[in-house]
Write a protein that holds these residues in place. Structure first.
Motif, short mmCIF file in Angstrom:
data_model
loop_
_atom_site.label_atom_id
_atom_site.label_comp_id
_atom_site.label_asym_id
_atom_site.label_seq_id
_atom_site.Cartn_x
_atom_site.Cartn_y
_atom_site.Cartn_z
N GLY A 145 -11.50 -3.26 8.55
CA GLY A 145 -11.45 -4.45 7.85
C GLY A 145 -12.46 -5.44 8.56
N GLY A 172 0.71 -1.24 -0.08
CA GLY A 172 -0.05 -0.07 0.14
C GLY A 172 0.77 1.36 -0.06
N SER A 198 -3.50 10.47 7.71
CA SER A 198 -3.05 9.21 8.32
C SER A 198 -2.52 9.59 10.02
CB SER A 198 -1.76 8.93 7.75
OG SER A 198 -0.87 9.51 7.83
N THR A 249 -4.05 2.02 8.21
CA THR A 249 -5.40 1.66 7.93
C THR A 249 -6.35 1.46 9.12
OG1 THR A 249 -4.84 -0.58 7.99
CG2 THR A 249 -4.90 0.47 5.79
N ASP A 250 -7.64 1.69 9.25
CA ASP A 250 -8.40 1.62 10.20
C ASP A 250 -9.63 0.76 9.72
OD1 ASP A 250 -8.51 1.73 12.80
OD2 ASP A 250 -9.34 3.72 12.92
N ASP A 292 3.55 -0.59 6.51
CA ASP A 292 2.57 -0.55 5.57
C ASP A 292 1.59 0.65 5.61
OD1 ASP A 292 1.02 -1.36 3.34
OD2 ASP A 292 0.61 -3.15 4.24
N ALA A 293 0.84 1.02 4.89
CA ALA A 293 -0.23 2.31 4.85
C ALA A 293 -0.82 2.06 6.10
CB ALA A 293 -0.84 2.33 3.70
#
Length: 355
Positions: free
Chosen positions: A206, A158, A293, A203-204, A200-201
């Motif tokens: 899933g 990502g 971010s 994220t929040d 990695d990027a």
């Protein structure tokens, strides 16, 4: 974990812990006798992982008191502990890998040896720079230069690598340099159960890995924590500079309706900013990405949390998403921000945040 083990750990089950000691790639002890212990993880901390173990001084003819022996399996001279959590699945053990931890302190008191370990990022945090570090390549090569060979770095798909501007320098704090690079790159770093550093990027969210319901299977939920305006913000401002030295800026607003600090809400109708700067951000788009971010990452500690006690589930890690029903929530996706897993029969505790 197998489907069978996943089913078993959601109710009372028989467990055991196996601990291995390694140093410089050499296995020193394959089955350290663990009487008790616990594993704590909190991804708001610079070193998120901590494990404490209680080991008998003498067991099966082996002395586990490290004494002054630098090569002893439980000494704190580069020894690492690998933890495997065993679940009884019908007469055999299924082993769940909980990862690698660096021994930071150990010693005997009476009949017990107490062992304290921390996550492998300790190696980076304690390794200060003895000369100024001036990166000259890309972000990927810069992270490798700050971290390797203490930790092998893996990069997720990502992220897009980019050049590092000339003239950057970190004088002594290796961890601060890594943190600045990650913030500017809109990236997260975590130590995997294999002992590598995965970048990695940010994220929040899933898919949910588990459903939790208040009162079912001994699960108890309650809202936790105190409230304060200290350090609160509703806007993140990321400042960089282009190749000619002109200042650039990107802004991200907290627009989450579930956030108590929502921009334009009752917290404060005016901007309350959190500002950070880095010359690694070279365009307005990079500044905006860094601001967004950073807002996401800082909200992990600023948002309301729900405390959960439950039957120990050795498959859960911080960052996992669970579906929660209870405390006024119905099938609400929540992310695990911290956890405490006992290494003997007992209760597991989680701190989770509603997404």
């Amino acid at each position: 974990m197998s489907d069978r083990a996943l089913e078993i750990v959601q109710r009372s089950h028989t467990m055991t812990v196996r601990a291995e000691a390694w140093r410089d790639g050499e296995l020193l002890a394959a089955d350290i006798p663990v009487n008790d212990g616990s594993e704590d993880r909190d991804r708001s901390l610079a070193i998120p992982e901590r494990v404490s173990l209680s080991v008998p001084v003498r067991d099966r003819g082996v002395t586990w008191d490290p004494g002054a022996d630098p090569g002893h399996p439980l000494a704190a001279y580069g020894q690492q502990i690998r933890i495997l959590y065993g679940v009884d699945v019908g007469g055999s053990w299924e082993w769940i890998d909980r990862g690698w931890f660096l021994i930071t302190e150990s010693g005997a008191d009476g009949d017990t040896v107490s062992v304290t370990t921390q996550g492998l990022l300790t190696l980076i945090d304690e390794a200060k720079l003895v000369a100024p570090f001036q990166p000259s390549g890309t972000i990927v090569s810069t992270i490798r230069g700050l971290v390797e060979p203490a930790l092998t770095v893996e990069f997720g798909g990502g992220l897009a690598d980019r050049a590092v501007p000339v003239g950057m320098q970190w004088d002594d704090d290796r961890m601060a340099g890594l943190t600045e690079v990650l913030d500017a790159w809109a990236a997260d770093a975590q130590v995997t159960t294999a002992g590598t550093l995965l970048v990695d990027a940010v994220t929040d969210g899933g898919p949910a890995v588990l459903s939790l319901t208040d009162g079912i299977g001994g699960t108890v939920m309650r809202w936790q924590g105190t409230t304060t305006r200290d350090g609160a913000f509703n806007v993140v401002v990321a400042q960089g500079e282009d190749e000619w030295g002109n200042q650039l800026q990107g802004v991200a607003y907290d627009t989450d309706s579930l956030s108590p600090y929502q921009y334009g809400g009752p917290f404060n109708p005016l901007p309350v900013p959190h500002v950070f700067q880095s010359p690694l951000m070279r365009t307005v788009a990079q500044c905006r990405q860094g601001a967004q971010s950073t807002l996401l990452r800082l909200r992990r500690t600023a948002s309301r949390r729900l405390g959960v006690t439950m039957v120990p589930h050795p498959g859960l890690m911080t960052g996992d998403v669970v579906s929660v029903t209870g405390a006024g929530l119905v099938d609400a996706p929540c992310v695990i921000e911290s956890l405490s897993l006992p290494y003997s029969p007992g209760e597991m505790s989680l701190a989770i945040r509603v997404l």
